[in-house]
Design an enzyme around this catalytic site. Structure first.
Site, PDB file in Angstrom:
ATOM      1  N   ASP A  97     -65.266  96.036  56.833  1.00 54.60           N
ATOM      2  CA  ASP A  97     -64.373  97.155  56.535  1.00 54.60           C
ATOM      3  C   ASP A  97     -64.802  98.349  57.370  1.00 54.60           C
ATOM      4  O   ASP A  97     -65.978  98.718  57.387  1.00 54.60           O
ATOM      5  CB  ASP A  97     -64.443  97.512  55.050  1.00 54.60           C
ATOM      6  CG  ASP A  97     -63.759  96.447  54.193  1.00 54.60           C
ATOM      7  OD1 ASP A  97     -62.871  95.748  54.716  1.00 54.60           O
ATOM      8  OD2 ASP A  97     -64.132  96.312  53.017  1.00 54.60           O
TER       9      ASP A  97
ATOM     10  N   ASP B  23     -52.104  89.104  50.675  1.00 54.91           N
ATOM     11  CA  ASP B  23     -52.909  89.280  49.471  1.00 54.91           C
ATOM     12  C   ASP B  23     -52.109  88.716  48.307  1.00 54.91           C
ATOM     13  O   ASP B  23     -51.017  89.208  47.999  1.00 54.91           O
ATOM     14  CB  ASP B  23     -53.211  90.770  49.233  1.00 54.91           C
ATOM     15  CG  ASP B  23     -54.119  91.350  50.319  1.00 54.91           C
ATOM     16  OD1 ASP B  23     -54.822  90.560  50.986  1.00 54.91           O
ATOM     17  OD2 ASP B  23     -54.119  92.579  50.508  1.00 54.91           O
TER      18      ASP B  23
END
Lengths: 250, 161
Positions: free
Chosen positions: A11, A130
């Site tokens: 990230d 997702d």
């Protein structure tokens, strides 16, 4: 023989590597280029960077970091987070990214997938999905998992592939962060519905989880915390997966 | 090394790299628009095409149904027989050099005369050319710049040749 891939996910926020739980209490963990270089040297087959902050400043910092990564990281780099048009895709590719990952933008405007594929080729368009369990199936979520879209995740996977996605990065929202293994049913459902490669994501806690994910038909398995915490170095995970008889680059 | 889209720079270059990442039709349109197709054809410098860059050296590509540079005889066809497409990830490159495992990301492959082929890769049971060479022209279907140490060796051999 085509090898199964093991991919660490980083990230990135404002060009810096961050770690946190559910995007809460993020802490600065250094230079993502250093981390990517280390992972590549340890056997990572590819690196995924997800830009988790919006805004012009963060985007520019991301591009600068991608440019530096392209100088030192000698495995492919996939970058996602905030791409909503071909102009941004082009900026990332020019900076040195090999693939572009999109998630929320094509859920709002599916034609984006075809635009990216026509311009840059399917092989560099990754659609991240997702998915959360609902009513015996899975629902696709947008905006980092926070917004349910009402779309069936398997149908969305099929549509994304038809529109020109070259790869699907499938994350189980239910499994993500649990360290209890990937959602294997979700992976089987999507791998059985599309002909593009699928990257499994969400839930890796130990090497056996990665093996199980790759046995569903997934072409690659992505993990974050088990690598970041140093519990399982990448080369060790790959050795264990190879020992189970899967084709792996050692 | 210099990245350039200027035909004059290409004409003066001692070595040329035609990189990949892209789709055939827009890439050819961009090359022709800048006169780079003529500059690449006229050059006598060693040239290596990488991924799409290798495919563009041939006559015609099914990707966007477009005529390419035509510097090598052969065509570019869709990988329609594979279980999963694109052919994505690390695979064996088997030929005259040391065995290598390199990174691929492509949905199309070259179909050409055996005499051009230096190394091949098996994609779901079918062998496709993944290193080609003729005179000053070389092409690799994989990404040597993204293939860790095996890829570095491929580039070093090209630079030494």
């Amino acid at each position: 023989m085509l090898r199964k891939r093991v991919i660490p996910c980083l990230d990135v926020r404002g060009g810096r590597l961050v770690k946190g739980i559910n995007f809460e209490s993020l802490r600065d963990c250094g230079d993502p280029v250093d981390a990517a270089t280390r992972y590549a040297a340890d056997g990572a087959d590819e690196i995924v960077w997800l830009n988790i902050a919006a805004g012009e400043e963060s985007w520019t910092a991301l591009l600068r970091a991608v440019e530096r990564a392209a100088e030192t990281v000698d495995v492919p780099l996939c970058v996602g987070g905030g791409v909503s048009g071909t102009a941004q895709g082009r900026e990332l590719l020019l900076a040195g990214a090999d693939k572009i990952s999109v998630n929320t933008a094509p859920l709002d405007r599916p034609a984006l997938i075809a635009e990216l594929a026509d311009r840059f080729g399917s092989q560099c368009v990754v659609v991240a999905i997702d998915a959360a369990r609902r009513n015996g199936g899975w629902q696709a979520h947008a905006s980092g998992g926070r917004r349910p879209t009402g779309r069936d995740a398997v149908a969305w996977a099929r549509q994304a592939a038809e529109l020109g996605a070259g790869e699907l990065l499938v994350t189980s929202i239910d499994s993500d962060g649990t360290h209890r293994g990937y959602d294997l049913e979700l992976l089987r459902a999507i791998c059985g519905s599309v002909r593009v490669p699928v990257i499994a994501s969400g839930g890796a806690g130990r090497p056996a989880d990665i093996t199980a994910a790759l046995e569903t038909g997934a072409s690659a398995a992505l993990a974050a915390s088990i690598f970041h915490d140093g519990t399982y170095p990448i080369h060790e995970v790959k050795r264990e997966v190879a020992a189970c008889g899967l084709p792996i680059r050692i | 090394m210099q990245v350039s889209g200027d035909p004059a720079v290409v004409a003066a270059a001692e070595r040329l790299v035609l990189p990949g990442v892209g789709a055939a039709a827009p890439a050819m349109t961009a090359l022709r628009g800048r006169g780079l197709d003529r500059a690449l054809a006229a050059s006598t410098a060693p040239l290596i095409g990488i991924c799409l860059g290798m495919q563009l050296l041939f006559g015609h590509s099914d990707e966007g149904d477009i005529d390419c540079l035509g510097l090598l005889t052969g065509n570019v066809i869709a990988i329609d027989w594979a279980e999963r497409v694109p052919h994505m990830g690390w695979n064996d490159v088997v030929g005259d050099g040391p065995p290598a495992v390199c990174y691929f990301a492509h949905s199309y492959a070259v179909d050409c005369d055996d005499r051009l082929v230096v190394a091949r890769t098996a994609i779901d049971g079918r062998q496709v050319p993944t290193v080609v060479r003729l005179g000053r022209l070389s092409g690799v279907q994989f990404h040597p710049e993204k293939s860790a140490s095996d890829g570095r060796r491929v580039l070093e051999r090209w630079l030494a040749a």
